[in-house]
Design an enzyme around this catalytic site. Structure first.
Site, PDB file in Angstrom:
ATOM      1  N   GLY A  21       0.354  -1.090  -0.241  1.00 42.29           N
ATOM      2  CA  GLY A  21      -0.022  -0.041   0.059  1.00 42.29           C
ATOM      3  C   GLY A  21       0.102   1.109  -0.203  1.00 42.29           C
ATOM      4  O   GLY A  21       1.027   1.804  -0.764  1.00 42.29           O
ATOM      5  N   ARG A  25       7.598   1.793   1.049  1.00 44.17           N
ATOM      6  CA  ARG A  25       7.462   0.284   1.267  1.00 44.17           C
ATOM      7  C   ARG A  25       7.597   0.268  -0.172  1.00 44.17           C
ATOM      8  O   ARG A  25       8.885  -0.840   0.115  1.00 44.17           O
ATOM      9  CB  ARG A  25       6.657   0.120   1.712  1.00 44.17           C
ATOM     10  CG  ARG A  25       7.167  -1.514   2.391  1.00 44.17           C
ATOM     11  CD  ARG A  25       5.969  -2.757   2.786  1.00 44.17           C
ATOM     12  NE  ARG A  25       4.937  -1.587   4.345  1.00 44.17           N
ATOM     13  CZ  ARG A  25       4.177  -1.938   4.717  1.00 44.17           C
ATOM     14  NH1 ARG A  25       3.190  -2.835   3.759  1.00 44.17           N
ATOM     15  NH2 ARG A  25       3.218  -1.276   5.664  1.00 44.17           N
ATOM     16  N   ARG A  44       2.166  11.492  -8.307  1.00 41.52           N
ATOM     17  CA  ARG A  44       1.281  11.049  -7.182  1.00 41.52           C
ATOM     18  C   ARG A  44       2.670  10.881  -6.261  1.00 41.52           C
ATOM     19  O   ARG A  44       1.629  10.527  -5.254  1.00 41.52           O
ATOM     20  CB  ARG A  44      -0.120  10.944  -7.288  1.00 41.52           C
ATOM     21  CG  ARG A  44      -1.151  11.095  -7.466  1.00 41.52           C
ATOM     22  CD  ARG A  44      -2.144  11.070  -8.551  1.00 41.52           C
ATOM     23  NE  ARG A  44      -2.746  11.829  -8.989  1.00 41.52           N
ATOM     24  CZ  ARG A  44      -3.926  12.188  -8.786  1.00 41.52           C
ATOM     25  NH1 ARG A  44      -4.422  12.242  -7.325  1.00 41.52           N
ATOM     26  NH2 ARG A  44      -4.980  12.854  -9.680  1.00 41.52           N
ATOM     27  N   ARG A  88      -0.107  -8.717  -3.527  1.00 41.31           N
ATOM     28  CA  ARG A  88      -0.661  -7.296  -1.735  1.00 41.31           C
ATOM     29  C   ARG A  88       0.789  -7.898  -1.118  1.00 41.31           C
ATOM     30  O   ARG A  88       0.682  -9.608  -0.624  1.00 41.31           O
ATOM     31  CB  ARG A  88      -2.248  -7.297  -1.459  1.00 41.31           C
ATOM     32  CG  ARG A  88      -1.680  -6.439  -0.717  1.00 41.31           C
ATOM     33  CD  ARG A  88      -3.658  -5.759  -0.189  1.00 41.31           C
ATOM     34  NE  ARG A  88      -3.443  -5.340   0.990  1.00 41.31           N
ATOM     35  CZ  ARG A  88      -3.088  -4.805   1.627  1.00 41.31           C
ATOM     36  NH1 ARG A  88      -1.818  -4.073   1.318  1.00 41.31           N
ATOM     37  NH2 ARG A  88      -3.565  -4.926   2.636  1.00 41.31           N
ATOM     38  N   ILE A  89       1.487  -7.191  -0.845  1.00 45.18           N
ATOM     39  CA  ILE A  89       2.262  -7.499   0.431  1.00 45.18           C
ATOM     40  C   ILE A  89       1.814  -6.322   1.727  1.00 45.18           C
ATOM     41  O   ILE A  89       2.510  -5.100   1.648  1.00 45.18           O
ATOM     42  CB  ILE A  89       3.501  -7.585   0.625  1.00 45.18           C
ATOM     43  CG1 ILE A  89       3.893  -6.398  -0.633  1.00 45.18           C
ATOM     44  CG2 ILE A  89       4.168  -8.910  -0.327  1.00 45.18           C
ATOM     45  CD1 ILE A  89       5.544  -6.246  -0.572  1.00 45.18           C
ATOM     46  N   SER A  91      -0.154  -5.379   5.589  1.00 47.80           N
ATOM     47  CA  SER A  91      -0.412  -4.948   7.036  1.00 47.80           C
ATOM     48  C   SER A  91      -1.577  -5.466   6.918  1.00 47.80           C
ATOM     49  O   SER A  91      -3.144  -5.150   6.363  1.00 47.80           O
ATOM     50  CB  SER A  91      -0.214  -4.063   7.234  1.00 47.80           C
ATOM     51  OG  SER A  91      -0.682  -2.916   6.905  1.00 47.80           O
ATOM     52  N   GLU A 180      -8.283  -5.454   6.934  1.00 43.79           N
ATOM     53  CA  GLU A 180      -7.399  -4.801   6.012  1.00 43.79           C
ATOM     54  C   GLU A 180      -8.023  -3.955   4.499  1.00 43.79           C
ATOM     55  O   GLU A 180      -9.421  -4.144   5.091  1.00 43.79           O
ATOM     56  CB  GLU A 180      -6.174  -5.537   5.163  1.00 43.79           C
ATOM     57  CG  GLU A 180      -6.538  -6.693   4.204  1.00 43.79           C
ATOM     58  CD  GLU A 180      -7.141  -6.587   3.022  1.00 43.79           C
ATOM     59  OE1 GLU A 180      -7.939  -6.060   2.815  1.00 43.79           O
ATOM     60  OE2 GLU A 180      -5.708  -6.263   2.330  1.00 43.79           O
ATOM     61  N   ASP A 205      -1.126  -4.679  14.100  1.00 45.87           N
ATOM     62  CA  ASP A 205      -1.605  -4.377  15.507  1.00 45.87           C
ATOM     63  C   ASP A 205      -2.885  -5.528  15.855  1.00 45.87           C
ATOM     64  O   ASP A 205      -3.762  -6.342  14.353  1.00 45.87           O
ATOM     65  CB  ASP A 205      -2.511  -3.670  15.059  1.00 45.87           C
ATOM     66  CG  ASP A 205      -3.207  -3.019  14.061  1.00 45.87           C
ATOM     67  OD1 ASP A 205      -2.660  -2.822  12.474  1.00 45.87           O
ATOM     68  OD2 ASP A 205      -4.527  -2.707  14.269  1.00 45.87           O
ATOM     69  N   ARG A 218       6.739  -1.371  10.721  1.00 50.38           N
ATOM     70  CA  ARG A 218       5.291  -1.552   9.552  1.00 50.38           C
ATOM     71  C   ARG A 218       6.347  -1.047   8.358  1.00 50.38           C
ATOM     72  O   ARG A 218       6.061  -2.138   7.403  1.00 50.38           O
ATOM     73  CB  ARG A 218       4.724  -0.495   9.932  1.00 50.38           C
ATOM     74  CG  ARG A 218       3.164  -0.765  10.509  1.00 50.38           C
ATOM     75  CD  ARG A 218       2.562   0.381  10.858  1.00 50.38           C
ATOM     76  NE  ARG A 218       1.329  -0.381  11.701  1.00 50.38           N
ATOM     77  CZ  ARG A 218       0.315  -0.040  11.117  1.00 50.38           C
ATOM     78  NH1 ARG A 218      -0.375  -0.107  10.410  1.00 50.38           N
ATOM     79  NH2 ARG A 218      -0.636   0.100  12.432  1.00 50.38           N
TER      80      ARG A 218
HETATM   81  N1  HPA Z   1      -8.275  -2.185  10.041  1.00 51.58           N
HETATM   82  C1  HPA Z   1      -8.077  -2.329   8.968  1.00 51.58           C
HETATM   83  N2  HPA Z   1      -6.928  -2.282   7.950  1.00 51.58           N
HETATM   84  C2  HPA Z   1      -5.971  -1.969   8.933  1.00 51.58           C
HETATM   85  C3  HPA Z   1      -5.596  -2.607  10.114  1.00 51.58           C
HETATM   86  C4  HPA Z   1      -7.044  -2.392  10.575  1.00 51.58           C
HETATM   87  O1  HPA Z   1      -6.946  -2.608  12.222  1.00 51.58           O
HETATM   88  N3  HPA Z   1      -4.728  -2.968  10.619  1.00 51.58           N
HETATM   89  C5  HPA Z   1      -3.871  -2.741   8.827  1.00 51.58           C
HETATM   90  N4  HPA Z   1      -4.378  -2.594   8.247  1.00 51.58           N
END
Ligand code: HPA
Length: 239
Positions: A21, A25, A44, A88-89, A91, A180, A205, A218
């Site tokens: 995203g 990164r 952008r 996709r890589i 979080s 996500e 998280d 992150r």
């Molecule tokens: N919500 C949505 N997207 C996310 C979250 C989350 O808690 N953590 C990392 N990406």
């Protein structure tokens, strides 16, 4: 020919594309994991690079946050630049007690509360799932390297800041592993164009344990995920 959002020439982007995203990164992955990385996009600030991994051409392109942003980049990559494998890589936020911060999640399906597919499928529900070859390849690689992972359903949300802070609990009750904001869009657009897609996520998280990684972690602490992604996408490209 370039596109409104990607200023590359056709041929400058590989068939294998990793999609974090965060554009920074993308830069980090290019500089630390690819051989001979070359930047092809800065429009952008959504950085994109092409290099190689074990001799196979790989690009890494920031997708931005959320389904609409990801769809712009994925659509242009597939239809103009002829990307064949998109991974996709990213979080995610864990919503199950057994899914801990830093764990790996392979998204075997992506539910959503996004309005995009409701509109696309006229109120009906499309079951968004990854390409089996990429998914199987990632599972096989993790097992061969003794890398622990979770595989299952995730939720692609439209809003990071939900009006209802407990809204995730309903999805958790149905076994959804994590939240996500992009995978449902990626799986859908790949299906539409008959190309391969997979989302590999690192848990940044936990909404259950109330823990989170720092921004520095992150950005940089995702080496295991990147190894799985690069080994899987290049193996599939050579298959
Ligand atoms: N919500 C949505 N997207 C996310 C979250 C989350 O808690 N953590 C990392 N990406």
């Amino acid at each position: 020919m370039s596109t409104p959002h990607i200023e590359a020439k056709v041929g400058e982007i590989a068939e294998n594309v990793l999609l974090p995203g965060d554009p920074l990164r993308a830069k980090f992955v290019a500089e630390n994991f690819l051989d001979n990385p070359r930047q092809y996009n800065g429009v952008r600030g959504m950085l994109g690079f092409t290099g190689s991994y074990r001799g196979v051409a790989v690009s890494v392109q920031g997708s931005g946050m959320g389904v609409p942003s990801l769809l712009i980049y994925a659509t242009e990559l597939i239809t103009v630049f002829k990307a064949k494998r998109l991974m996709r890589i990213g979080s995610c936020g864990a919503i199950q007690p057994q899914v801990a911060v830093s764990d790996i999640v392979l998204a075997m399906s992506a539910s959503t509360n996004s309005g995009v597919n409701r509109d696309r499928f006229r109120g009906a529900d499309f079951a968004a799932c990854p390409d089996f070859g990429l998914f199987y390849g990632a599972v096989h690689y993790c097992k061969s390297q003794n890398i622990p992972f979770h595989a299952g359903n995730i939720l692609t949300e439209d809003e990071f800041y939900d009006d209802d802070p407990d809204g995730w609990k309903h999805w958790a009750a149905y076994g959804v592993l994590a939240l996500e904001m992009e995978s449902n869009g990626l799986y859908t657009i790949a299906a539409k164009h008959g190309v391969q897609a997979l989302s590999i996520l690192t848990v940044s998280d936990s909404l259950v344990a109330h823990k989170e990684l720092s921004p520095k972690e992150r950005e940089q602490g995702f080496g295991t995920m990147m190894k799985i992604a690069l080994e899987t996408i290049t193996a599939e490209a050579s298959a």
